[in-house]
Design a protein around this motif. Structure first.
Motif, short mmCIF file in Angstrom:
data_model
loop_
_atom_site.label_atom_id
_atom_site.label_comp_id
_atom_site.label_asym_id
_atom_site.label_seq_id
_atom_site.Cartn_x
_atom_site.Cartn_y
_atom_site.Cartn_z
N SER A 187 19.91 -7.45 -12.50
CA SER A 187 20.38 -6.06 -12.57
C SER A 187 19.88 -5.33 -13.81
N ARG A 188 19.42 -6.06 -14.82
CA ARG A 188 18.91 -5.43 -16.05
C ARG A 188 17.38 -5.38 -16.10
N ASN A 189 16.74 -5.92 -15.09
CA ASN A 189 15.27 -6.00 -15.06
C ASN A 189 14.74 -6.73 -16.29
N ILE A 190 15.37 -7.83 -16.64
CA ILE A 190 14.95 -8.60 -17.81
C ILE A 190 13.51 -9.11 -17.63
N ALA A 191 13.19 -9.55 -16.42
CA ALA A 191 11.84 -10.08 -16.18
C ALA A 191 10.78 -9.01 -16.44
N GLY A 192 10.99 -7.82 -15.89
CA GLY A 192 10.02 -6.75 -16.07
C GLY A 192 9.89 -6.33 -17.53
N LYS A 193 11.02 -6.18 -18.22
CA LYS A 193 11.01 -5.77 -19.63
C LYS A 193 10.32 -6.83 -20.49
N LEU A 194 10.56 -8.08 -20.18
CA LEU A 194 9.99 -9.16 -20.97
C LEU A 194 8.47 -9.18 -20.87
N VAL A 195 7.96 -9.05 -19.65
CA VAL A 195 6.51 -9.07 -19.47
C VAL A 195 5.87 -7.86 -20.12
N ARG A 196 6.51 -6.70 -20.01
CA ARG A 196 5.98 -5.49 -20.66
C ARG A 196 5.85 -5.71 -22.16
N ARG A 197 6.87 -6.30 -22.76
CA ARG A 197 6.84 -6.53 -24.21
C ARG A 197 5.74 -7.51 -24.58
N TYR A 234 14.80 -4.23 -8.63
CA TYR A 234 13.59 -3.71 -9.27
C TYR A 234 12.32 -4.27 -8.64
N ILE A 235 12.41 -4.72 -7.42
CA ILE A 235 11.26 -5.35 -6.79
C ILE A 235 10.06 -4.41 -6.71
#
Length: 360
Positions: A187-197, A234-235
């Motif tokens: 629900s927080r899109n941790i995967a997406g945020k992590l890869v962006r960083r 966030y798919i």
């Protein structure tokens, strides 16, 4: 015949469902049939696809009869009682955080009840109590359940058959790929945020001045494999990221998770049963908590078996930085990865579901 009362939906994810399916599969290997009982029909197709009968209670949890009762289990007692009597249910396994003492007490008077516990929220009236987590001993079950059959410890981790009989992992000296798994509902899109960083890290050394023993690639050139759960909101954003970066891959409806875990050099994972799957594979891991029920597992495994990045709910910013630092430590420390991998596979052998099935 075993009956299993369990739920899964966007609010609570799919973890309970998956571990119960593992137990059902193990029961099947022992020649025993299983029927699932659910409060609502979110996951009913999954059971049908796997060949298991499913009963949808559709009980209503409020006085107006509007809310489904997956989180107010006492309201389903009349319906479930009638089902137990009509089907002559002899064994019932329950996996839900929403049980109450009154609920369990009533069912124990009707049939043999086994309960899967993670939290020790109260004294559970049941005939068999299962806690496969590495922190089970902090609850002192033998003292408080002298007449209850206790299945305790990681030897009972109910993993799928693909995690059984895995060979000792052979680690590559250089890390090239990272698996990211955040459960059924990130629900927080941790995967997406992590890869962006990771991809936007400043300079060739990555965050926090990463000294990269593999050259000077830092985190930017690592290949990221993201497992997007069935309820991930966030798919579409993740799919767009996959198009943007040639070394980012999104995996949905994964059929052989063990192979993906074995193919990746290290992993980042939210708490829950996935951590025990990673243990069975010996995949060095950075773990973090997304929910209250994941805190104890992440903390315990972070004591010598994995790197713990803490609770994302306390400070998302801090947790993301800790995850990136954890990845950096694993990338640059081969001996740490060797130590973790050996301890992890010693802790979990993948036979837990078979052991539970044998006891049931």
């Amino acid at each position: 015949m075993l009956y299993i009362r369990v739920d899964g939906n966007p609010a609570i994810g799919t973890g309970h469902i998956m571990r119960c399916l593992s137990i059902a599969d193990a029961m099947c290997l022992r020649g025993q049939e299983t029927t699932f009982i659910v409060g609502e029909d979110h996951m009913a197709p999954l059971f049908s696809e796997r060949g298991y009968p499913v009963v949808v209670l559709n009980s209503r949890g409020d006085t107006l009869g509007n809310a489904l009762a997956w989180d107010t289990l006492e309201s389903e007692i009349p319906t479930l009682t009638a089902l137990i009597k009509s089907q002559n249910i002899k064994k019932l396994l329950i996996d839900s955080y929403f049980v109450t003492p009154a609920y369990l007490q009533k069912l124990c008077g009707l049939t043999y009840v086994a309960y899967i516990d993670d939290l020790d929220a109260f004294h559970y009236p049941c005939h068999m109590l299962i806690n496969y987590n590495c922190y089970y001993d902090q609850f002192d079950y033998p003292r408080y359940y002298p007449q209850t059959k206790l299945l305790l410890g990681c030897q009972y981790a109910p993993l799928r058959g693909e995690f059984q009989n895995l060979s000792r992992r052979v680690l590559h000296r250089n890390v090239g790929s990272v698996l990211i798994t955040t459960g059924g509902n990130d629900s927080r899109n941790i995967a997406g945020k992590l890869v962006r960083r990771a991809k936007n890290a400043q300079g060739p050394q990555g965050p926090q001045g990463l000294q990269d023993s593999q050259g000077s690639q830092g985190l930017k050139n690592l290949v990221f494999h993201i497992v997007a759960g069935s309820f991930n909101p966030y798919i579409n954003e993740l799919r767009q990221m996959e198009k943007e970066y040639e070394d980012v891959f999104i995996h949905s409806s994964v059929q052989t998770m063990s192979q993906l875990m074995l193919d990746c050099d290290i992993a980042v994972s939210a708490g829950g049963s996935t951590l025990y799957e990673l243990c069975a594979c010996g995949t060095p891991t950075v773990a973090f908590a997304l929910a209250e029920n994941q805190l104890d597992g992440v903390a315990s495994l972070g004591n010598g078996f994995m790197i713990s990045a803490g609770d994302v709910r306390e400070s998302e910013e801090l947790c993301l930085e800790r995850i990136l630092e954890g990845i950096s430590h694993l990338v640059t420390n081969y001996r740490m990865r060797l130590d973790f991998s050996e301890k992890m596979q010693h802790l979990v052998d993948g036979q837990g579901a078979l052991r539970i099935a044998g006891e049931l």
